[in-house]
Scaffold this motif. Structure first.
Motif, PDB file in Angstrom:
ATOM      1  N   ARG A 323       0.820  -1.208   0.000  1.00  0.00           N
ATOM      2  CA  ARG A 323       0.000   0.000   0.000  1.00  0.00           C
ATOM      3  C   ARG A 323       0.859   1.264   0.000  1.00  0.00           C
ATOM      4  NH1 ARG A 323      -4.038  -2.315   4.561  1.00  0.00           N
ATOM      5  NH2 ARG A 323      -2.069  -3.377   5.073  1.00  0.00           N
ATOM      6  N   VAL A 324       0.295   2.302  -0.587  1.00  0.00           N
ATOM      7  CA  VAL A 324       1.001   3.575  -0.758  1.00  0.00           C
ATOM      8  C   VAL A 324       0.608   4.524   0.364  1.00  0.00           C
ATOM      9  CG1 VAL A 324       1.211   5.624  -2.232  1.00  0.00           C
ATOM     10  CG2 VAL A 324       1.196   3.322  -3.248  1.00  0.00           C
ATOM     11  N   VAL A 325       1.611   5.199   0.921  1.00  0.00           N
ATOM     12  CA  VAL A 325       1.373   6.291   1.870  1.00  0.00           C
ATOM     13  C   VAL A 325       1.394   7.591   1.081  1.00  0.00           C
ATOM     14  CG1 VAL A 325       2.196   7.484   3.928  1.00  0.00           C
ATOM     15  CG2 VAL A 325       2.445   4.995   3.750  1.00  0.00           C
ATOM     16  N   GLU A 326       0.248   8.202   0.950  1.00  0.00           N
ATOM     17  CA  GLU A 326       0.176   9.472   0.230  1.00  0.00           C
ATOM     18  C   GLU A 326       0.825  10.591   1.031  1.00  0.00           C
ATOM     19  OE1 GLU A 326      -0.375  11.434  -3.138  1.00  0.00           O
ATOM     20  OE2 GLU A 326      -1.066   9.380  -2.836  1.00  0.00           O
ATOM     21  N   ARG A 327       0.568  10.599   2.338  1.00  0.00           N
ATOM     22  CA  ARG A 327       1.173  11.608   3.208  1.00  0.00           C
ATOM     23  C   ARG A 327       1.376  11.022   4.594  1.00  0.00           C
ATOM     24  NH1 ARG A 327      -3.050  14.542   1.642  1.00  0.00           N
ATOM     25  NH2 ARG A 327      -3.818  14.921   3.755  1.00  0.00           N
ATOM     26  N   VAL A 328       2.509  11.352   5.199  1.00  0.00           N
ATOM     27  CA  VAL A 328       2.672  11.205   6.641  1.00  0.00           C
ATOM     28  C   VAL A 328       2.230  12.549   7.205  1.00  0.00           C
ATOM     29  CG1 VAL A 328       4.242  10.717   8.538  1.00  0.00           C
ATOM     30  CG2 VAL A 328       4.600   9.621   6.314  1.00  0.00           C
ATOM     31  N   ALA A 329       1.019  12.585   7.747  1.00  0.00           N
ATOM     32  CA  ALA A 329       0.369  13.866   8.037  1.00  0.00           C
ATOM     33  C   ALA A 329       0.792  14.472   9.362  1.00  0.00           C
ATOM     34  CB  ALA A 329      -1.149  13.677   8.022  1.00  0.00           C
ATOM     35  N   GLY A 330       1.551  13.762  10.175  1.00  0.00           N
ATOM     36  CA  GLY A 330       1.985  14.301  11.457  1.00  0.00           C
ATOM     37  C   GLY A 330       1.710  13.308  12.562  1.00  0.00           C
ATOM     38  N   ARG A 331       1.678  13.816  13.785  1.00  0.00           N
ATOM     39  CA  ARG A 331       1.428  12.978  14.950  1.00  0.00           C
ATOM     40  C   ARG A 331       0.047  13.281  15.503  1.00  0.00           C
ATOM     41  NH1 ARG A 331       6.171  10.667  16.248  1.00  0.00           N
ATOM     42  NH2 ARG A 331       5.076   9.675  17.962  1.00  0.00           N
ATOM     43  N   GLN A 332      -0.599  12.279  16.047  1.00  0.00           N
ATOM     44  CA  GLN A 332      -1.898  12.512  16.655  1.00  0.00           C
ATOM     45  C   GLN A 332      -1.766  13.492  17.815  1.00  0.00           C
ATOM     46  OE1 GLN A 332      -3.853   9.208  18.476  1.00  0.00           O
ATOM     47  NE2 GLN A 332      -5.864  10.126  18.358  1.00  0.00           N
ATOM     48  N   ASP A 333      -0.635  13.464  18.526  1.00  0.00           N
ATOM     49  CA  ASP A 333      -0.417  14.392  19.638  1.00  0.00           C
ATOM     50  C   ASP A 333      -0.453  15.847  19.185  1.00  0.00           C
ATOM     51  OD1 ASP A 333      -0.058  12.126  21.060  1.00  0.00           O
ATOM     52  OD2 ASP A 333       2.047  12.433  21.537  1.00  0.00           O
ATOM     53  N   ASP A 334      -0.199  16.098  17.889  1.00  0.00           N
ATOM     54  CA  ASP A 334      -0.177  17.456  17.375  1.00  0.00           C
ATOM     55  C   ASP A 334      -1.538  17.914  16.861  1.00  0.00           C
ATOM     56  OD1 ASP A 334       2.498  17.729  17.951  1.00  0.00           O
ATOM     57  OD2 ASP A 334       3.149  17.014  15.986  1.00  0.00           O
ATOM     58  N   ALA A 335      -2.531  17.060  16.871  1.00  0.00           N
ATOM     59  CA  ALA A 335      -3.860  17.466  16.427  1.00  0.00           C
ATOM     60  C   ALA A 335      -4.408  18.539  17.364  1.00  0.00           C
ATOM     61  CB  ALA A 335      -4.798  16.271  16.394  1.00  0.00           C
ATOM     62  N   LEU A 336      -4.974  19.604  16.788  1.00  0.00           N
ATOM     63  CA  LEU A 336      -5.549  20.675  17.586  1.00  0.00           C
ATOM     64  C   LEU A 336      -6.927  20.239  18.082  1.00  0.00           C
ATOM     65  CD1 LEU A 336      -4.643  23.744  15.336  1.00  0.00           C
ATOM     66  CD2 LEU A 336      -3.212  22.510  16.993  1.00  0.00           C
TER      67      LEU A 336
END
Length: 454
Positions: A323-336
């Protein structure tokens, strides 16, 4: 067999399965051997199966754990008889002295020990055996050297790693045609830029923020490939590095292992030949991986939940069935976590980054949630135009997510005048505010300065 030949053999064995069914059958064969072995040799994993009242063959139903639990149970989890105190002594001594050659004695032989950067608030320790290190090096060598493969092995390569710590992963494969150079981030930036220019590597590996800083400090190089590691690779980073140095790909790895590698088309594929992935849906197309490593034994990772956020992509024209990773979007800890009309709403970091990336002439920024309804945004440059545009873009994206009463505090961005190693991993969007009643993170214990177990 010498280490160098073993690494080359591992690299040649990294063949692409012909289709998805073959890849899944390969992983299933590994799991049938790996899981019983781990359950027999890891006391903590045995206890997880007992507590869940599950037989080993039902490992896919095991409740997930995370990094904090892994570190709290490190002594009983690993299969090498190593204590967390001993591992920390070796890893911290290496970071302090910049001597990364020392190992720790384990049941199977010498172990490589390292520390993660701790961006999630819990710093991780990893153990790697010699066999695991050689397999890891072979996989990376296969996927990082510029194509075509295996012809790239016949050409001379100078590989520059610009990293905080050097784990010795590639020393065993170094030879006349393949040279590895570690550029230590503890050194002053002008010295690093001059060293990189003089080396003129064919392969350049480092965090995108560091490579951009080297470019700004005057580094000049024309590698055949630039490999982004350790940080989220954003579009502006990719464009800047490609203009300065050459074609850019990325690698996704962590304390938990080598998780995704680039294909000849430059897309990021999950390392499903060696790691089984499950995913927890978090909304807006984001998923959180839960992984089981089908190869590593010194430090088992079975149904281990990562803090990272991924966006999966469509099939790749390269034909690789992983499977392809389109984006590593960040960490869940950084979610606002902001207030909406019906309670708390989540705004993922990549939406904030996308909003600020639309601000004309903005070079750099940081966005930090400092309270339940407060977002502190620092900008470079912080002109009336960039400030107004940033506030407009942020209010638009926050309103789209239902967060309508957020106080935006804007100010000039002032980066610390510190060595790159001391600045830490760049995180443009973070949450410094912790909701009430959130569980506290378990800190690592201090390491005693004496009796280093070398």
């Amino acid at each position: 067999m010498p280490d160098r030949l073993q690494v080359l053999l591992r690299a040649l064995q990294e063949r692409t399965p012909p289709h998805r069914a073959a890849l899944e059958a390969h992983a299933e064969r590994l799991a049938r051997t790996q899981l019983p072995w781990l359950a027999a040799h890891s006391a903590h994993l045995q206890e997880r199966f007992r507590a869940a009242r599950l037989p080993v063959h039902a490992w896919r139903d095991l409740p997930p754990t995370g990094k904090a639990e892994m570190m709290a149970n490190f002594d009983a989890l690993n299969t090498e008889g190593v204590t967390l105190r001993a591992a920390l002594q070796v890893a911290r001594h290496a970071e302090d002295t910049r001597d990364f050659t020392r190992t720790l004695a384990g049941r199977s032989g010498p172990l490589t020990v390292g520390l993660s950067s701790g961006t999630s608030g819990t710093q991780g320790v990893f153990l790697v055996t010699r066999a695991e290190r050689l397999r890891w090096a072979g996989a990376v060598l296969r996927h990082l050297l510029p194509p075509p493969w295996p012809g790239s092995l016949l050409r001379p390569h100078r590989v520059a790693f610009v990293l905080r710590a050097e784990g010795g992963l590639y020393r065993s494969v170094q030879g006349r045609h393949l040279q590895f150079h570690f550029l230590d981030l503890q050194r002053p930036l002008p010295d690093l830029a001059a060293q990189l220019t003089a080396l003129d590597p064919t392969l350049l590996v480092g965090p995108p923020s560091v490579l951009r800083a080297l470019r700004d400090a005057g580094a000049r190089a024309a590698p055949q490939r630039v490999v982004s590691v350790a940080e989220v690779l954003e579009d502006d980073d990719r464009d800047a590095l490609q203009a300065a140095f050459g074609p850019v790909v990325q690698v996704y790895q962590a304390t938990e292992g080598l998780l995704a590698l680039p294909c000849p088309h430059g897309r990021l594929h999950l390392n499903e030949r060696h790691v089984h992935f499950d995913f927890e849906a978090l909304g807006d197309g984001h998923v959180r991986p839960v992984l089981t490593d089908l190869r590593r034994r010194a430090q088992p990772f079975v149904r281990h939940r990562l803090d990272d956020l991924l966006v999966l992509g469509d099939a790749c024209p390269c034909g690789h069935p992983a499977r392809v990773v389109e984006r590593v979007a960040g960490r869940q800890d950084d979610a606002l976590l902001l207030q909406g009309p019906e309670g708390t709403v989540t705004v993922w970091p990549d939406f904030v980054r996308a909003a600020l990336n639309r601000v004309p002439h903005l070079r750099e920024y940081r966005a930090v949630q400092t309270g339940p309804a407060t977002l502190s945004v620092t900008l470079d440059p912080c002109t009336p135009d960039t400030r107004a545009a940033a506030e407009h873009e942020l209010r638009t994206v926050l309103a789209r997510h239902g967060a309508r009463h957020v106080t935006l505090e804007t100010a000039p961005l002032v980066l610390p005048d510190l060595p790159l190693a001391a600045q830490g991993k760049r995180r443009r969007v973070t949450r410094a505010w912790t909701p009430p009643n959130a569980p506290a993170l378990t800190p690592l214990p201090p390491a005693a300065p004496d009796d280093l177990p070398y």
